[in-house]
Design an enzyme around this catalytic site. Structure first.
Site, PDB file in Angstrom:
ATOM      1  N   HIS A  48       0.821  -1.213   0.000  1.00 56.01           N
ATOM      2  CA  HIS A  48       0.000   0.000   0.000  1.00 56.01           C
ATOM      3  C   HIS A  48       0.856   1.264   0.000  1.00 56.01           C
ATOM      4  O   HIS A  48       1.619   1.509   0.934  1.00 56.01           O
ATOM      5  CB  HIS A  48      -0.892  -0.029   1.246  1.00 56.01           C
ATOM      6  CG  HIS A  48      -1.819   1.113   1.378  1.00 56.01           C
ATOM      7  ND1 HIS A  48      -1.809   1.956   2.475  1.00 56.01           N
ATOM      8  CD2 HIS A  48      -2.807   1.558   0.567  1.00 56.01           C
ATOM      9  CE1 HIS A  48      -2.756   2.865   2.344  1.00 56.01           C
ATOM     10  NE2 HIS A  48      -3.377   2.657   1.191  1.00 56.01           N
TER      11      HIS A  48
ATOM     12  N   GLU B 277       1.072  -0.343  -4.756  1.00 54.37           N
ATOM     13  CA  GLU B 277      -0.105   0.495  -4.995  1.00 54.37           C
ATOM     14  C   GLU B 277       0.329   1.955  -4.949  1.00 54.37           C
ATOM     15  O   GLU B 277       1.085   2.355  -4.052  1.00 54.37           O
ATOM     16  CB  GLU B 277      -1.172   0.217  -3.931  1.00 54.37           C
ATOM     17  CG  GLU B 277      -2.492   0.942  -4.159  1.00 54.37           C
ATOM     18  CD  GLU B 277      -2.647   2.199  -3.321  1.00 54.37           C
ATOM     19  OE1 GLU B 277      -3.627   2.942  -3.533  1.00 54.37           O
ATOM     20  OE2 GLU B 277      -1.779   2.468  -2.451  1.00 54.37           O
TER      21      GLU B 277
ATOM     22  N   ASP C 185      -0.851   6.245  -5.670  1.00 54.43           N
ATOM     23  CA  ASP C 185      -1.935   7.224  -5.820  1.00 54.43           C
ATOM     24  C   ASP C 185      -1.498   8.270  -6.831  1.00 54.43           C
ATOM     25  O   ASP C 185      -0.445   8.899  -6.664  1.00 54.43           O
ATOM     26  CB  ASP C 185      -2.221   7.907  -4.482  1.00 54.43           C
ATOM     27  CG  ASP C 185      -2.681   6.926  -3.426  1.00 54.43           C
ATOM     28  OD1 ASP C 185      -3.780   6.375  -3.581  1.00 54.43           O
ATOM     29  OD2 ASP C 185      -1.933   6.703  -2.448  1.00 54.43           O
TER      30      ASP C 185
ATOM     31  N   HIS D 133      -0.844  10.898  -2.036  1.00 52.69           N
ATOM     32  CA  HIS D 133      -2.165  10.445  -1.589  1.00 52.69           C
ATOM     33  C   HIS D 133      -3.140  11.580  -1.337  1.00 52.69           C
ATOM     34  O   HIS D 133      -4.240  11.606  -1.882  1.00 52.69           O
ATOM     35  CB  HIS D 133      -2.041   9.600  -0.319  1.00 52.69           C
ATOM     36  CG  HIS D 133      -3.364   9.156   0.224  1.00 52.69           C
ATOM     37  ND1 HIS D 133      -4.076   9.897   1.147  1.00 52.69           N
ATOM     38  CD2 HIS D 133      -4.118   8.073  -0.060  1.00 52.69           C
ATOM     39  CE1 HIS D 133      -5.210   9.281   1.417  1.00 52.69           C
ATOM     40  NE2 HIS D 133      -5.265   8.164   0.703  1.00 52.69           N
TER      41      HIS D 133
ATOM     42  N   GLU E 212      -4.119   3.873  -8.370  1.00 54.02           N
ATOM     43  CA  GLU E 212      -5.358   4.509  -7.922  1.00 54.02           C
ATOM     44  C   GLU E 212      -5.414   5.937  -8.450  1.00 54.02           C
ATOM     45  O   GLU E 212      -4.501   6.727  -8.204  1.00 54.02           O
ATOM     46  CB  GLU E 212      -5.473   4.532  -6.401  1.00 54.02           C
ATOM     47  CG  GLU E 212      -6.762   5.231  -5.956  1.00 54.02           C
ATOM     48  CD  GLU E 212      -6.970   5.295  -4.466  1.00 54.02           C
ATOM     49  OE1 GLU E 212      -7.849   6.066  -4.025  1.00 54.02           O
ATOM     50  OE2 GLU E 212      -6.259   4.586  -3.718  1.00 54.02           O
TER      51      GLU E 212
ATOM     52  N   LYS F   5      -6.621   9.228  -7.748  1.00 56.22           N
ATOM     53  CA  LYS F   5      -7.062   9.888  -6.528  1.00 56.22           C
ATOM     54  C   LYS F   5      -7.810  11.179  -6.874  1.00 56.22           C
ATOM     55  O   LYS F   5      -7.261  12.060  -7.516  1.00 56.22           O
ATOM     56  CB  LYS F   5      -5.843  10.192  -5.654  1.00 56.22           C
ATOM     57  CG  LYS F   5      -6.148  10.871  -4.346  1.00 56.22           C
ATOM     58  CD  LYS F   5      -6.996  10.001  -3.447  1.00 56.22           C
ATOM     59  CE  LYS F   5      -6.298   8.743  -3.022  1.00 56.22           C
ATOM     60  NZ  LYS F   5      -7.059   7.950  -2.044  1.00 56.22           N
TER      61      LYS F   5
ATOM     62  N   ASP G 260       0.126  -2.091   4.519  1.00 58.28           N
ATOM     63  CA  ASP G 260       1.315  -1.272   4.734  1.00 58.28           C
ATOM     64  C   ASP G 260       2.529  -2.144   5.037  1.00 58.28           C
ATOM     65  O   ASP G 260       3.664  -1.688   4.920  1.00 58.28           O
ATOM     66  CB  ASP G 260       1.104  -0.314   5.914  1.00 58.28           C
ATOM     67  CG  ASP G 260       0.128   0.805   5.614  1.00 58.28           C
ATOM     68  OD1 ASP G 260      -0.304   0.934   4.454  1.00 58.28           O
ATOM     69  OD2 ASP G 260      -0.216   1.560   6.553  1.00 58.28           O
TER      70      ASP G 260
END
Length: 285
Positions: A46, A73, A75, A88, A147, A149, A273
């Site tokens: 993450h 992963e 953002d 993020h 992702e 965001k 995490d």
């Protein structure tokens, strides 16, 4: 009679040894089966291995790779001048030494910020990386779960992400090593139209705790993953997602106990995490 008794005693000892050996072999087999099952769990680092390094930095992504996560992963947002960057929050305040909204700052302004010192002095000088730097640094080495965001803040971000992937020939099926997800489900429909061969996922917060089979079926028309907050995951939800022909990667596990629970619920992957937690599931008979 003594000879027969001795023979029987010997046979008993031999059978005991055999039974003990068989039991040990069974235990070893149980352990092996458990390890094989464990290896099927998709391990997603993450924001990189963000329990060990500052999130969304090259240090965190490298740590995730070194810890053998299946995916890192990231953002993705967009600067004022249209550069795709990994961060993020929609402001730089929490994870850098700067202030302001990501979309109000130029790439050069964001690039000058320290994105590592807040986590630890050994990470001083870590920069906010670009989307392209991450792709170039890790393609072929590990999977990338992208992702988008707050894409509603950045008109055209879906097209820019698609362009970067197509430019690198990463838009074709390749063992599902690229996945795109977002809480903005409309954005995922747009992205899926641009990149039909790349798996997409819908992120789901606590408000989706009572998601219906009909809603899951609707998601499945454009999404391959339903990735919810881990606190709403139940056996029933996992079964419903699978019945809709999607996979489920809950977020965000931050303890060994949380990882154990998700493992037992039969999810397909864990966004964590701490990638090492996913590799330490105990042996279950």
């Amino acid at each position: 009679m003594k000879r027969i008794g001795a023979m029987l005693a010997g046979m008993g000892i031999a059978m005991s040894v055999f039974a003990g050996t068989a039991a040990a072999e069974t235990a070893d087999l149980s352990s092996l089966v458990s390890k094989q099952e464990q290896q099927k769990m998709v391990n997603v680092a993450h924001r990189g291995a963000s329990g060990h390094a500052p999130e969304n930095t090259m240090a965190a992504f490298q740590k995730g790779f070194e810890m053998k996560a299946d995916y890192i992963e990231i953002d993705v947002q967009m600067t004022k001048d249209g550069e795709l960057v990994a961060i993020h929050d929609t402001t730089v305040d929490r994870t850098t030494n700067g202030t302001g909204a990501v979309g109000d700052l130029t790439f050069e302004e964001i690039r000058q910020l320290d994105a590592g010192s807040w986590f630890g002095p050994e990470f001083a000088g870590e920069k906010v990386p670009t989307f392209e730097e991450i792709l170039d640094g890790f393609r072929g080495k590990t999977g990338v779960l992208i992702e988008l965001k707050a894409p509603e803040l950045y008109p055209g971000i879906e097209e820019k992400v698609a362009e970067a992937l197509i430019e690198r020939n990463m838009h074709r099926p390749n063992n599902a090593k690229i996945i795109i997800q977002s809480f903005n489900h409309g954005s995922m429909q747009t992205s899926k139209e641009l990149l039909p061969n790349i798996p997409h996922g819908v992120l789901a917060g606590m408000s989706w705790a009572n998601v219906t089979d009909e809603q899951l079926a609707e998601f499945a028309t454009y999404a391959d993953y339903f990735n919810p907050n881990m606190n709403i995951v139940t056996h029933e939800l996992v079964a419903g997602v699978h019945a809709a022909d999607m996979r489920i990667f809950p977020y965000t596990s931050r303890s060994q106990e949380q990882a154990f629970r998700l493992f037992d619920l039969g999810v397909d992957g864990i966004i964590t995490d701490f990638p090492e937690h996913v590799y330490k599931h105990p042996v279950f008979n």
